[in-house]
Structure formats: structure tokens, C-alpha cells
Write a protein that holds these residues in place. Sequence first.
Motif, mmCIF file in Angstrom:
data_model
loop_
_atom_site.group_PDB
_atom_site.id
_atom_site.type_symbol
_atom_site.label_atom_id
_atom_site.label_comp_id
_atom_site.label_asym_id
_atom_site.label_seq_id
_atom_site.Cartn_x
_atom_site.Cartn_y
_atom_site.Cartn_z
ATOM 1 N N GLU A 87 69.329 -13.141 132.908
ATOM 2 C CA GLU A 87 69.375 -11.758 133.384
ATOM 3 C C GLU A 87 70.584 -11.042 132.804
ATOM 4 O OE1 GLU A 87 69.563 -9.278 137.620
ATOM 5 O OE2 GLU A 87 69.731 -11.458 137.639
ATOM 6 N N ILE A 88 70.429 -9.733 132.595
ATOM 7 C CA ILE A 88 71.540 -8.884 132.176
ATOM 8 C C ILE A 88 71.588 -7.701 133.133
ATOM 9 C CG2 ILE A 88 72.467 -7.372 130.391
ATOM 10 C CD1 ILE A 88 71.211 -9.201 128.318
ATOM 11 N N LYS B 277 73.092 -4.133 133.759
ATOM 12 C CA LYS B 277 73.585 -3.057 132.899
ATOM 13 C C LYS B 277 74.418 -2.051 133.696
ATOM 14 C CE LYS B 277 70.983 0.466 130.949
ATOM 15 N NZ LYS B 277 69.831 0.934 130.203
ATOM 16 N N LEU C 278 78.145 -5.005 130.477
ATOM 17 C CA LEU C 278 77.000 -5.838 130.811
ATOM 18 C C LEU C 278 77.459 -7.140 131.456
ATOM 19 C CD1 LEU C 278 75.095 -5.512 127.415
ATOM 20 C CD2 LEU C 278 74.623 -4.250 129.516
ATOM 21 N N VAL D 289 76.191 -10.715 131.902
ATOM 22 C CA VAL D 289 75.185 -11.611 131.354
ATOM 23 C C VAL D 289 75.148 -12.863 132.226
ATOM 24 C CG1 VAL D 289 74.490 -12.948 129.330
ATOM 25 C CG2 VAL D 289 75.607 -10.729 129.027
ATOM 26 N N ASN E 223 75.546 -0.348 125.139
ATOM 27 C CA ASN E 223 74.794 -1.326 125.917
ATOM 28 C C ASN E 223 73.328 -1.345 125.504
ATOM 29 O OD1 ASN E 223 77.099 -1.915 127.364
ATOM 30 N ND2 ASN E 223 76.542 -0.689 129.138
ATOM 31 N N GLU E 224 72.746 -0.184 125.220
ATOM 32 C CA GLU E 224 71.321 -0.095 124.904
ATOM 33 C C GLU E 224 70.984 -0.831 123.612
ATOM 34 O OE1 GLU E 224 73.202 2.588 125.793
ATOM 35 O OE2 GLU E 224 72.440 2.635 127.844
ATOM 36 N N ILE F 247 71.160 -4.585 124.270
ATOM 37 C CA ILE F 247 70.013 -5.040 125.064
ATOM 38 C C ILE F 247 68.754 -5.076 124.207
ATOM 39 C CG2 ILE F 247 68.480 -4.386 126.970
ATOM 40 C CD1 ILE F 247 71.007 -3.512 128.493
ATOM 41 N N LEU G 178 66.708 -8.529 123.491
ATOM 42 C CA LEU G 178 65.301 -8.626 123.908
ATOM 43 C C LEU G 178 64.392 -8.983 122.734
ATOM 44 C CD1 LEU G 178 64.954 -5.736 126.509
ATOM 45 C CD2 LEU G 178 64.942 -8.205 126.941
ATOM 46 N N ILE H 129 66.238 -7.372 132.782
ATOM 47 C CA ILE H 129 67.258 -6.337 132.678
ATOM 48 C C ILE H 129 67.308 -5.590 134.007
ATOM 49 C CG2 ILE H 129 68.062 -4.311 131.416
ATOM 50 C CD1 ILE H 129 67.887 -6.875 129.710
ATOM 51 N N GLU I 261 69.467 -2.655 136.440
ATOM 52 C CA GLU I 261 70.444 -1.552 136.394
ATOM 53 C C GLU I 261 71.174 -1.433 137.699
ATOM 54 O OE1 GLU I 261 69.680 2.031 134.407
ATOM 55 O OE2 GLU I 261 67.931 1.211 133.410
#
Length: 143
Positions: free
Chosen positions: A88-89, A91, A108, A110, A125-126, A129, A133, A141, A143
Motif C-alpha cells: 500500500e502507498i 499519498k 508518500l 510506503v 507523488n503522482e 505512483i 503501478l 493507493i 489518500e
Amino acid sequence: MKFKSKKDILFSIIIIGINTFLFGIAILGIIRGEMEKGEYWTLILILSVIGLLFWLFFGTDYELSKESGLIYRSGPFNGKISVDRITEIIKGKTLWIGFRPATSRKGLIVKYDKYNEIYISPKTNETFIAKILELNSEIKITE
């Protein structure tokens, strides 16, 4: 793919402020003549701390690849986490306790293996990610 660490204003002020303070103490001690020859070891210690803090500040980055996984470097601290172990991450959160090879807030978290987690702060971050992925689409993911 390599990712530099984001540097926010709070972390920058702390690092530069501490280093300026330590350097000022060392220089004033030398200029005023308050430091005797037997006390020069403190100068070496102060300069070592300044060097370490700058190494952490400028030497923090991350690398992602299918073969190596997530490789993180932050000054003298580095490590590797296989992408398959990441579950899992989270964000946009900040981890205040634990291992943080990061130079910013809102990065993030992790999570890997069963109970392990590490906090990183890539510049975007985007992008990080999206790349992770591509390597493992089963990562959750949050938030």
C-alpha cells in the motif's frame, strides 16, 4: 527511473538554520581566540555534523526499477525494497515517527511486508505512483 526528493521550506529552513548556527559558533570561537589547540576536535565534530546535514539534504533520491525495486538513498542511509513486497502507498500524508529518508512533508508512506513502512518524498507523488503501478498494479493507493 530516478526521482529526486522534494525539498519544502520548513526542512530547508531547519537544515540551513542549524548549519549556519553551528558554522557561526565554530568561526566565532576561532576568531575570538577562545578555542585552544586541544579543543580543535570540537571543530572537526561541528564540521562533520554540518557535512552530514548537507549530505542528507542534497543526497536524498529514489530509484524505481523492476529488477531492483525501490532504492532509496538519503546521505549515508540507503536501502532497497522489492516492488513485490509493497502492499500500500498512502499519498499526501506525513509520517512523523519511523524511518524517513525524505526532505519534505506531504509525501508518500510506503507500506511493505506485514508491518513495515517508510516515508519518502519524491518531487511529484503522482509520477512516482504512476511508475510504481506500472511495475506492480496490485499496490493499493490510499489518500
